[in-house]
Scaffold this motif. Structure first.
Motif, short mmCIF file in Angstrom:
data_model
loop_
_atom_site.label_atom_id
_atom_site.label_comp_id
_atom_site.label_asym_id
_atom_site.label_seq_id
_atom_site.Cartn_x
_atom_site.Cartn_y
_atom_site.Cartn_z
N LEU A 220 0.85 -1.18 0.00
CA LEU A 220 0.00 0.00 0.00
C LEU A 220 0.89 1.23 0.00
CD1 LEU A 220 -2.90 1.26 0.56
CD2 LEU A 220 -2.23 1.21 2.94
N THR A 221 0.63 2.17 -0.90
CA THR A 221 1.38 3.43 -0.91
C THR A 221 0.40 4.57 -0.61
OG1 THR A 221 1.05 3.71 -3.28
CG2 THR A 221 3.06 2.62 -2.58
N ARG A 222 0.87 5.53 0.18
CA ARG A 222 0.03 6.68 0.51
C ARG A 222 0.90 7.87 0.82
NH1 ARG A 222 -1.58 7.85 6.04
NH2 ARG A 222 -0.06 6.94 7.43
N THR B 156 1.67 11.01 3.23
CA THR B 156 1.42 11.44 4.60
C THR B 156 1.03 12.91 4.61
OG1 THR B 156 3.75 11.98 4.94
CG2 THR B 156 3.04 9.75 5.53
N LEU C 90 6.04 10.17 0.91
CA LEU C 90 5.41 8.95 0.43
C LEU C 90 5.71 7.84 1.42
CD1 LEU C 90 3.91 7.57 -1.95
CD2 LEU C 90 6.14 7.00 -2.86
N GLU C 91 4.68 7.11 1.81
CA GLU C 91 4.84 6.02 2.77
C GLU C 91 4.43 4.72 2.08
OE1 GLU C 91 4.02 6.20 7.33
OE2 GLU C 91 2.17 5.67 6.31
#
Length: 118
Positions: free
Chosen positions: A60-62, A64, A69-70
């Motif tokens: 999963l990329t999101r 913050t 990018l996390e």
């Protein structure tokens, strides 16, 4: 002779039927059932029920709130969170080894030995 009443008394007595909030409870129940049905349909379409199983693998990329990018990845029982930043870092440090990217995209880290050679 006395004339017959055309309507019965129960139809004329409307005091029981004047509750303006009587239909609100039914609307709330219907909307709650609709929300649950939509959530179940969304989970089944996206296949997110597999996210909860013990042997699932997913990434999963999101973004913050501070713009980084996390990347959250789960491999069976291990969950790893990595933060990716575009900032350049500098400073003093010690070289620990060399990283190689394989043709399949996997990165392998090879630590250096004590004399400075791998």
């Amino acid at each position: 002779m006395r004339p017959r009443l055309r309507f019965s008394r129960s139809r004329l007595d409307t005091s029981r039927h004047d509750d303006p909030l009587s239909g609100v409870a039914n609307l709330f129940d219907a909307s709650l059932a609709f929300i649950v049905a939509m959530a179940l349909a969304l989970f089944s379409v996206m296949g997110s029920t597999d996210m909860l199983s013990a042997d699932a693998n997913w990434t999963l990329t999101r973004m913050t709130t501070d713009g980084e990018l996390e990347v959250v990845s789960k491999t069976q029982q291990q969950i790893k969170v990595e933060r990716v930043s575009d900032r350049k870092l500098s400073g003093q440090g010690e070289r620990l080894g060399t990283a190689y990217r394989l043709p399949d995209g996997q990165v392998v880290y090879v630590p250096e030995q004590e004399n400075g050679k791998p």
